[in-house]
Write an enzyme that holds these catalytic residues in place. Structure first.
Site, PDB file in Angstrom:
ATOM      1  N   TRP A  69       0.816  -1.218   0.000  1.00 38.49           N
ATOM      2  CA  TRP A  69       0.000   0.000   0.000  1.00 38.49           C
ATOM      3  C   TRP A  69       0.849   1.267   0.000  1.00 38.49           C
ATOM      4  O   TRP A  69       0.326   2.366  -0.065  1.00 38.49           O
ATOM      5  CB  TRP A  69      -0.915   0.039   1.228  1.00 38.49           C
ATOM      6  CG  TRP A  69      -0.208  -0.289   2.503  1.00 38.49           C
ATOM      7  CD1 TRP A  69       0.522   0.558   3.277  1.00 38.49           C
ATOM      8  CD2 TRP A  69      -0.147  -1.568   3.133  1.00 38.49           C
ATOM      9  NE1 TRP A  69       1.029  -0.107   4.359  1.00 38.49           N
ATOM     10  CE2 TRP A  69       0.628  -1.424   4.305  1.00 38.49           C
ATOM     11  CE3 TRP A  69      -0.675  -2.828   2.831  1.00 38.49           C
ATOM     12  CZ2 TRP A  69       0.893  -2.487   5.166  1.00 38.49           C
ATOM     13  CZ3 TRP A  69      -0.418  -3.876   3.688  1.00 38.49           C
ATOM     14  CH2 TRP A  69       0.354  -3.703   4.837  1.00 38.49           C
ATOM     15  N   ARG A  70       2.157   1.108   0.072  1.00 37.70           N
ATOM     16  CA  ARG A  70       2.997   2.302   0.108  1.00 37.70           C
ATOM     17  C   ARG A  70       3.182   2.854  -1.294  1.00 37.70           C
ATOM     18  O   ARG A  70       3.531   2.132  -2.214  1.00 37.70           O
ATOM     19  CB  ARG A  70       4.348   1.961   0.725  1.00 37.70           C
ATOM     20  CG  ARG A  70       4.208   1.757   2.220  1.00 37.70           C
ATOM     21  CD  ARG A  70       5.479   2.089   2.932  1.00 37.70           C
ATOM     22  NE  ARG A  70       5.234   2.197   4.348  1.00 37.70           N
ATOM     23  CZ  ARG A  70       5.982   1.606   5.278  1.00 37.70           C
ATOM     24  NH1 ARG A  70       7.025   0.883   4.912  1.00 37.70           N
ATOM     25  NH2 ARG A  70       5.702   1.762   6.536  1.00 37.70           N
TER      26      ARG A  70
ATOM     27  N   GLU B 232      -4.551   1.589   6.616  1.00 32.40           N
ATOM     28  CA  GLU B 232      -4.511   2.135   7.973  1.00 32.40           C
ATOM     29  C   GLU B 232      -5.562   1.483   8.864  1.00 32.40           C
ATOM     30  O   GLU B 232      -5.311   1.209  10.031  1.00 32.40           O
ATOM     31  CB  GLU B 232      -4.714   3.657   7.947  1.00 32.40           C
ATOM     32  CG  GLU B 232      -3.564   4.427   7.328  1.00 32.40           C
ATOM     33  CD  GLU B 232      -2.247   4.192   8.056  1.00 32.40           C
ATOM     34  OE1 GLU B 232      -2.270   3.829   9.239  1.00 32.40           O
ATOM     35  OE2 GLU B 232      -1.189   4.362   7.427  1.00 32.40           O
TER      36      GLU B 232
ATOM     37  N   THR C  64      -3.194  -4.699  14.478  1.00 27.85           N
ATOM     38  CA  THR C  64      -2.915  -5.885  13.667  1.00 27.85           C
ATOM     39  C   THR C  64      -1.544  -5.768  13.047  1.00 27.85           C
ATOM     40  O   THR C  64      -1.159  -4.696  12.570  1.00 27.85           O
ATOM     41  CB  THR C  64      -3.978  -6.012  12.546  1.00 27.85           C
ATOM     42  OG1 THR C  64      -5.277  -5.982  13.150  1.00 27.85           O
ATOM     43  CG2 THR C  64      -3.822  -7.309  11.781  1.00 27.85           C
TER      44      THR C  64
ATOM     45  N   LEU D  21      -9.676 -11.306  10.653  1.00 24.61           N
ATOM     46  CA  LEU D  21      -8.842 -10.140  10.949  1.00 24.61           C
ATOM     47  C   LEU D  21      -9.182  -9.538  12.315  1.00 24.61           C
ATOM     48  O   LEU D  21      -8.378  -8.793  12.887  1.00 24.61           O
ATOM     49  CB  LEU D  21      -9.033  -9.091   9.846  1.00 24.61           C
ATOM     50  CG  LEU D  21      -7.942  -8.054   9.628  1.00 24.61           C
ATOM     51  CD1 LEU D  21      -6.559  -8.676   9.530  1.00 24.61           C
ATOM     52  CD2 LEU D  21      -8.227  -7.221   8.380  1.00 24.61           C
TER      53      LEU D  21
ATOM     54  N   TYR E 248      -5.764   9.525  14.728  1.00 22.77           N
ATOM     55  CA  TYR E 248      -4.650   8.899  14.004  1.00 22.77           C
ATOM     56  C   TYR E 248      -5.021   8.617  12.554  1.00 22.77           C
ATOM     57  O   TYR E 248      -4.285   8.987  11.625  1.00 22.77           O
ATOM     58  CB  TYR E 248      -4.211   7.586  14.687  1.00 22.77           C
ATOM     59  CG  TYR E 248      -3.289   6.825  13.772  1.00 22.77           C
ATOM     60  CD1 TYR E 248      -1.979   7.252  13.596  1.00 22.77           C
ATOM     61  CD2 TYR E 248      -3.762   5.754  13.018  1.00 22.77           C
ATOM     62  CE1 TYR E 248      -1.144   6.609  12.691  1.00 22.77           C
ATOM     63  CE2 TYR E 248      -2.940   5.106  12.117  1.00 22.77           C
ATOM     64  CZ  TYR E 248      -1.631   5.530  11.960  1.00 22.77           C
ATOM     65  OH  TYR E 248      -0.812   4.906  11.059  1.00 22.77           O
TER      66      TYR E 248
ATOM     67  N   ASP F 252       0.312   7.215  16.371  1.00 17.21           N
ATOM     68  CA  ASP F 252      -0.160   5.913  16.852  1.00 17.21           C
ATOM     69  C   ASP F 252       0.767   5.448  17.981  1.00 17.21           C
ATOM     70  O   ASP F 252       1.606   6.217  18.472  1.00 17.21           O
ATOM     71  CB  ASP F 252      -0.223   4.897  15.702  1.00 17.21           C
ATOM     72  CG  ASP F 252       1.152   4.572  15.145  1.00 17.21           C
ATOM     73  OD1 ASP F 252       2.152   5.184  15.586  1.00 17.21           O
ATOM     74  OD2 ASP F 252       1.244   3.689  14.272  1.00 17.21           O
TER      75      ASP F 252
ATOM     76  N   CYS G  43      12.992   1.523  16.631  1.00 18.05           N
ATOM     77  CA  CYS G  43      12.681   2.015  17.976  1.00 18.05           C
ATOM     78  C   CYS G  43      11.524   1.197  18.529  1.00 18.05           C
ATOM     79  O   CYS G  43      10.474   1.712  18.886  1.00 18.05           O
ATOM     80  CB  CYS G  43      12.339   3.504  17.924  1.00 18.05           C
ATOM     81  SG  CYS G  43      12.332   4.266  19.561  1.00 18.05           S
TER      82      CYS G  43
ATOM     83  N   CYS H 183      19.207   1.021  19.091  1.00 22.54           N
ATOM     84  CA  CYS H 183      19.712   2.384  18.900  1.00 22.54           C
ATOM     85  C   CYS H 183      20.914   2.425  17.957  1.00 22.54           C
ATOM     86  O   CYS H 183      21.154   3.452  17.313  1.00 22.54           O
ATOM     87  CB  CYS H 183      20.075   3.006  20.247  1.00 22.54           C
ATOM     88  SG  CYS H 183      18.673   3.087  21.379  1.00 22.54           S
TER      89      CYS H 183
END
Ligand code: SF4
Length: 401
Positions: free
Chosen positions: A42-43, A58, A64, A101, A140, A158, A212, A218
């Site tokens: 979906w990007r 989203e 999920t 889902l 969000y 989020d 993160c 890190c």
């Protein structure tokens, strides 16, 4: 007379860093995003993103994991490639496709919002406030869709982004508490990139999902040099874990009624657990109550089904957000002919495609093992294993009308 004003909400929060430091953070995050991120289907580039596909992702990703949501997203966009197609779909088809889902309120809101957006705006609106007014659009989701699909300069906060910002800016306290939420919201708003808001929001989400994490890595972090928690040696302790209330145990007795090789299913009521989904006739069993009696009463009053509840065939347990759910399958026979309407009779080996919620699909696997029928293709392997010893002790398969 002195007039007291109520405190503003969210309270004003002083910017924690000079604009130059925020600009440096944006540059580092966007450069890291541009250098490569997970190629999720979906990007899309900031310009030209399809709002419907962004929104669908989203919604599916709430609570999920990506690995779980991805096949659902792919199936949805193949079957309903546009907002118009989704809005025109039958509720039961969409709910059946969503089956497994979880968090089914998301699916019902998805449908309601698709129809309302078309009716009121001719499509998904581009503004944060207009999105926020649609069913299921919280801060969000509205921020994510507005910034990613429409390049609106708004934040999208989020759980992952909250963790990243809490560490970058050393935000103390329970992240669910009002003061910490207001501070994180103010930080996110200050950090928004006006040229590429969607990419920056996605970079923050991606950082929280891949680097993160609760145990931060890190050494791989593109903004480690500017992270206050790391500098203080407190990266892993922020934000503090949320205090969650104890989960309530909910026991549902489920009727397994088989007639001529077909299993009885009903539709769940419009509100509450598994609302609107196909399901075994079921009854909540309170503490000290007898499962069979509760099931006979509920089946009679809600579905007009006169049942005689028999032995237990198996159990399945699931951990939901606020509850521990236990499903118990009871072998039932018909005491009277069933009503003509309201009951669907589904072949046992087709239960997987009947739109059952995931927990009941797992129970169907247990039941099929017990009945000696081919189990549904997916769901319930673990639970079937748990119930196998019980299945071996039962009589050979038969119809039990
Ligand atoms: S340095 Fe560590 S704690 Fe700070 S943002 Fe990066 S991964 Fe998170």
């Amino acid at each position: 007379m002195t007039v007291r004003r109520a405190p503003a909400y969210p309270p004003p929060v002083p910017a924690p860093h000079a604009p130059a430091r925020l600009a440096a953070l944006r540059r580092r995050l966007l450069a890291w995003w541009d250098a490569g991120h997970r190629p999720l289907p979906w990007r899309q580039p900031q310009r030209g993103a399809d709002p419907y596909r962004v929104w669908l992702a989203e919604v599916m990703l709430q609570q999920t994991q990506v690995v779980t949501a991805t096949p659902y997203w792919l199936r949805f966009v193949e079957r309903w490639p546009t907002l118009e197609a989704l809005a025109a779909a039958r509720d039961e088809d969409v709910l059946a496709a969503w089956s497994g889902l979880g968090y089914y309120a998301r699916c019902r809101n998805l449908l309601a919002a698709a129809r309302e957006a078309l009716r009121r705006h001719g499509g998904l609106p581009s503004g944060y406030d207009a999105l926020r007014a649609l069913p299921g659009f919280g801060p969000y989701t509205a921020g994510a869709v507005a910034s990613i699909a429409f390049a609106a300069p708004v934040p999208a906060v989020d759980g992952n982004v909250t963790r990243v910002l809490s560490r970058l800016f050393l935000v103390e306290g329970d992240p669910a508490a009002r003061a910490a939420r207001a501070r994180v919201a103010a930080l996110a708003a200050a950090l928004v990139d006006r040229e590429r808001p969607g990419d920056l929001n996605q970079a923050l989400m991606e950082l929280g999902a891949t680097v993160c994490r609760p145990s931060p890595d890190c050494a791989r972090c593109p903004v480690a040099a500017r992270c206050a928690a790391r500098a203080a040696g407190r990266a892993a302790e922020l934000p503090p874990p949320r205090r969650r209330p104890d989960k309530v145990r909910l026991v549902l007795a489920c009727a397994v009624v088989v007639r001529e090789g077909r299993v009885a299913l009903v539709r769940r009521p419009a509100g509450g657990l598994f609302a609107g989904l196909a399901a075994f006739p079921a009854a909540e069993v309170g503490p000290g109550a007898e499962a069979g009696a509760a099931l006979e009463r509920e089946a009679r009053e809600r579905h007009g089904l006169r049942l005689r509840a028999g032995e237990e065939l198996g159990r399945v347990e699931r951990v939901l957000t606020h509850r521990l759910l236990e499903l118990r399958a009871l072998r039932c026979s018909l005491a009277r002919p069933p009503p003509e309407e309201g009951i669907r009779w589904i072949p046992a080996d087709e239960l997987d495609g009947a739109g059952l919620p995931a927990a009941m699909r797992a129970l169907a696997g247990v039941v099929c093992d017990v009945l000696g029928q081919a189990p549904p293709p997916s769901g319930g392997a673990r639970d079937r294993g748990r119930a196998r010893a019980r299945a071996n002790s039962l009589a050979p398969p038969r119809d039990f009308v």
